[in-house]
Write an enzyme that holds these catalytic residues in place. Structure first.
Site, PDB file in Angstrom:
ATOM      1  N   ARG A 169       0.395   3.717   2.057  1.00 48.51           N
ATOM      2  CA  ARG A 169       0.444   3.952   3.496  1.00 48.51           C
ATOM      3  C   ARG A 169       0.948   2.697   4.412  1.00 48.51           C
ATOM      4  O   ARG A 169       0.737   1.793   3.887  1.00 48.51           O
ATOM      5  CB  ARG A 169      -0.720   4.448   4.108  1.00 48.51           C
ATOM      6  CG  ARG A 169      -1.343   6.102   3.550  1.00 48.51           C
ATOM      7  CD  ARG A 169      -2.754   6.139   3.436  1.00 48.51           C
ATOM      8  NE  ARG A 169      -3.582   4.924   2.805  1.00 48.51           N
ATOM      9  CZ  ARG A 169      -4.503   4.440   3.011  1.00 48.51           C
ATOM     10  NH1 ARG A 169      -5.244   4.701   4.077  1.00 48.51           N
ATOM     11  NH2 ARG A 169      -5.061   3.541   2.061  1.00 48.51           N
TER      12      ARG A 169
ATOM     13  N   ASP B 219       0.727  -1.394   0.088  1.00 48.56           N
ATOM     14  CA  ASP B 219       0.175  -0.101   0.094  1.00 48.56           C
ATOM     15  C   ASP B 219       0.862   1.151   0.134  1.00 48.56           C
ATOM     16  O   ASP B 219       2.138   1.231   0.327  1.00 48.56           O
ATOM     17  CB  ASP B 219      -0.987  -0.003   1.169  1.00 48.56           C
ATOM     18  CG  ASP B 219      -2.286   0.918   1.014  1.00 48.56           C
ATOM     19  OD1 ASP B 219      -3.211   0.274   0.981  1.00 48.56           O
ATOM     20  OD2 ASP B 219      -1.924   1.942   1.115  1.00 48.56           O
TER      21      ASP B 219
ATOM     22  N   LYS C 130     -13.299   3.639 -14.726  1.00 44.00           N
ATOM     23  CA  LYS C 130     -13.482   2.123 -14.773  1.00 44.00           C
ATOM     24  C   LYS C 130     -13.949   1.666 -16.061  1.00 44.00           C
ATOM     25  O   LYS C 130     -13.465   0.471 -16.401  1.00 44.00           O
ATOM     26  CB  LYS C 130     -14.447   1.807 -13.470  1.00 44.00           C
ATOM     27  CG  LYS C 130     -14.175   2.042 -12.153  1.00 44.00           C
ATOM     28  CD  LYS C 130     -12.970   0.920 -11.882  1.00 44.00           C
ATOM     29  CE  LYS C 130     -12.288   0.710 -10.432  1.00 44.00           C
ATOM     30  NZ  LYS C 130     -11.115   0.083 -10.369  1.00 44.00           N
TER      31      LYS C 130
ATOM     32  N   TYR D 270     -14.974   8.544 -11.706  1.00 39.74           N
ATOM     33  CA  TYR D 270     -14.440   7.098 -11.346  1.00 39.74           C
ATOM     34  C   TYR D 270     -15.067   6.197 -12.243  1.00 39.74           C
ATOM     35  O   TYR D 270     -14.241   5.210 -12.837  1.00 39.74           O
ATOM     36  CB  TYR D 270     -15.174   6.950  -9.777  1.00 39.74           C
ATOM     37  CG  TYR D 270     -14.893   5.522  -9.327  1.00 39.74           C
ATOM     38  CD1 TYR D 270     -13.652   5.077  -9.182  1.00 39.74           C
ATOM     39  CD2 TYR D 270     -16.286   4.777  -9.213  1.00 39.74           C
ATOM     40  CE1 TYR D 270     -13.586   3.843  -8.370  1.00 39.74           C
ATOM     41  CE2 TYR D 270     -15.934   3.637  -8.393  1.00 39.74           C
ATOM     42  CZ  TYR D 270     -14.797   3.117  -8.213  1.00 39.74           C
ATOM     43  OH  TYR D 270     -14.632   1.723  -7.801  1.00 39.74           O
TER      44      TYR D 270
ATOM     45  N   ASP E 136       4.293   2.808  -4.169  1.00 39.72           N
ATOM     46  CA  ASP E 136       3.253   3.693  -4.770  1.00 39.72           C
ATOM     47  C   ASP E 136       3.258   3.344  -6.126  1.00 39.72           C
ATOM     48  O   ASP E 136       4.080   3.191  -7.034  1.00 39.72           O
ATOM     49  CB  ASP E 136       4.092   5.009  -4.915  1.00 39.72           C
ATOM     50  CG  ASP E 136       3.635   6.189  -5.833  1.00 39.72           C
ATOM     51  OD1 ASP E 136       2.590   5.817  -6.316  1.00 39.72           O
ATOM     52  OD2 ASP E 136       4.033   7.261  -5.793  1.00 39.72           O
TER      53      ASP E 136
HETATM   54  N1  SER Z   1     -18.234   1.880  -3.660  1.00 40.73           N
HETATM   55  C1  SER Z   1     -17.937   2.594  -4.639  1.00 40.73           C
HETATM   56  C2  SER Z   1     -18.133   3.815  -4.700  1.00 40.73           C
HETATM   57  O1  SER Z   1     -19.019   4.247  -4.011  1.00 40.73           O
HETATM   58  C3  SER Z   1     -18.802   2.079  -5.958  1.00 40.73           C
HETATM   59  O2  SER Z   1     -17.940   0.932  -6.629  1.00 40.73           O
HETATM   60  O3  SER Z   1     -17.405   4.702  -5.012  1.00 40.73           O
END
Ligand code: SER
Length: 319
Positions: A38, A36, A146, A142, A52
Site C-alpha cells: 500500500r 509496502d 511461522k 499464522y 507486492d
Molecule cells: N502479534 C501477533 C499476533 O497477535 C503475534 O505475533 O498475531
C-alpha cells in the site's frame, strides 16, 4: 556500514513504521528503501517503493535495481486475520518468505531478517515459560506458517550458507500505528480507545497472560541481533525473546494509575482461543547468552511511555 543498502518489505506495518527511522539513523536515508503493498502516508525521509512481495519477479527487481544487500521482510498476515482467511494467510506468509529467501540466494545478500512469533507455540509448550527448543504444535494458521518460516530459514542458512536471522516476536506494543489482525492488538487498542473514550472493551478475558514487548525493546532486539557476530549465533532458525508478561487486567490497572476514569470491559471472542494456545512467558536464555539480550522496559515504563506518546498522537489527529 559501508555500501549496505537496506530494503524493508512491509514498511507500513506496526514494526516497519518504527524500524524505518532507526535504520535511517544507522545507514542514512539514501541507503534505506521502504516498501509496502500500500502507498505510504507518512513523511518518510527515505525512498519508498510499492511492492507486492508475493510476486517473485518484483522482489528480484527491487533488490537488483537498488543493489540491496540487506532485507528486512516484515510483511505477514497476523494470527486473527489468518484464521479468517486461512488459505490466503498461509499463501501470503509462505510465498513472500520463499521469494525473499530465493533472492537472498541468487543475489548472495549479506543478511536477511524475517521475524517469527510466539504463535509457533501450542499446547505442548510449557505454559508458564516457553523454552527455545519446545515441541512446536501451533493451533493457528499464522503459527503453522511461522513454524514453516523458521524451518525454511534454517534450511536456507544451512543449505545455501545464507545469513538469515530471526526473532520470535512477542506481542509488540507501540504507538506508531494501531495494529490490526493480531491477537495481541488489544494491548495497543486499550491505550488508544481508552485514552480517547475513557472506555475499552477487551476481546480477551481479564486474566489471559501473554508475552509482550515494548516497541523500543523490539527494535533494539532486532538491530542487536542483526549486528551480532555470526560466529556467536547458535540458533539458525529463530530466537526466543522475552519482554514483559501481563494480563489485560494488569494492563488496565497500570493505565488506570494514570487515567483513573478508564473503564475496561471484557467480551472474549474467537481470539481468546488463540491467546490461550500461546504461552504466558518466554525463556530467552539463548538470546541473552549469544547476543546479550536484555529488555529495558517493564510494565510500568511501557505504560508511562505509551500514555505520553498516544496522547501526542491523539492531539495530532484532532489538530
Ligand atoms: N502479534 C501477533 C499476533 O497477535 C503475534 O505475533 O498475531
Amino acid at each position: 556500514m559501508g555500501k549496505d543498502v537496506v530494503l524493508v518489505i512491509g514498511a507500513n506495518g506496526q514494526v516497519g513504521s518504527a524500524l524505518i527511522p532507526r535504520l535511517i539513523e544507522i545507514y542514512g536515508n539514501y541507503a534505506v528503501i521502504a516498501s509496502d503493498i500500500r502507498p505510504n502516508i507518512d513523511n518518510l525521509s527515505c525512498r519508498f517503493l510499492l511492492l507486492d512481495a508475493t510476486d517473485p519477479k518484483r522482489v528480484y527487481e527491487a533488490v537488483n535495481h537498488y543493489n540491496v544487500t540487506i532485507v528486512y521482510h516484515l510483511a505477514a498476515v497476523l494470527s486473527a486475520n489468518a484464521e479468517r482467511s486461512p488459505v490466503a494467510g498461509w499463501d501470503l506468509n509462505i510465498r513472500t518468505v520463499l521469494n525473499v529467501l530465493e533472492v537472498a540466494k541468487t543475489r548472495r545478500l549479506a543478511k536477511v531478517f524475517i521475524p517469527s512469533s510466539i504463535a509457533v507455540f501450542g499446547p505442548s509448550t510449557a505454559q508458564q515459560e516457553a523454552q527455545q527448543f519446545s515441541y512446536l504444535d501451533p493451533t493457528t494458521v499464522y503459527g503453522i506458517s511461522k513454524v514453516a518460516t523458521e524451518n525454511w530459514i534454517f534450511y536456507y542458512n544451512r543449505k545455501h550458507q545464507l545469513d538469515v536471522r530471526s526473532i520470535r516476536y512477542p506481542g509488540v506494543i507501540g504507538s506508531e500505528t494501531i495494529p490490526s489482525g493480531g491477537t495481541t492488538d488489544y494491548a495497543v487498542e486499550m491505550f488508544y480507545k481508552g485514552l480517547a473514550n475513557d472506555v475499552y472493551t477487551c476481546y480477551l478475558k481479564a486474566d489471559t497472560a501473554l508475552p509482550m514487548i515494548y516497541m523500543e525493546d523490539a527494535i533494539r532486539a532486532t538491530i542487536e541481533l542483526m549486528d551480532a557476530p555470526k560466529k556467536d549465533l547458535n540458533i539458525q532458525s529463530s530466537y526466543n525473546v522475552e519482554g514483559i508478561s501481563f494480563t489485560p487486567s494488569e494492563l488496565a490497572q497500570a493505565i488506570k494509575s494514570h487515567i483513573p476514569k478508564l473503564k475496561v470491559y471484557y467480551e472474549p471472542d474467537f481470539r481468546q482461543h488463540i491467546a490461550q494456545s500461546w504461552p504466558c512467558a518466554i525463556n530467552d536464555q539463548y538470546a541473552a547468552a549469544d547476543w546479550n539480550w536484555k529488555p529495558n522496559f517493564d510494565l510500568f515504563n511501557t505504560v508511562k511511555r505509551m500514555i505520553e506518546k498516544v496522547i501526542l498522537e491523539l492531539e495530532k489527529k484532532t489538530n
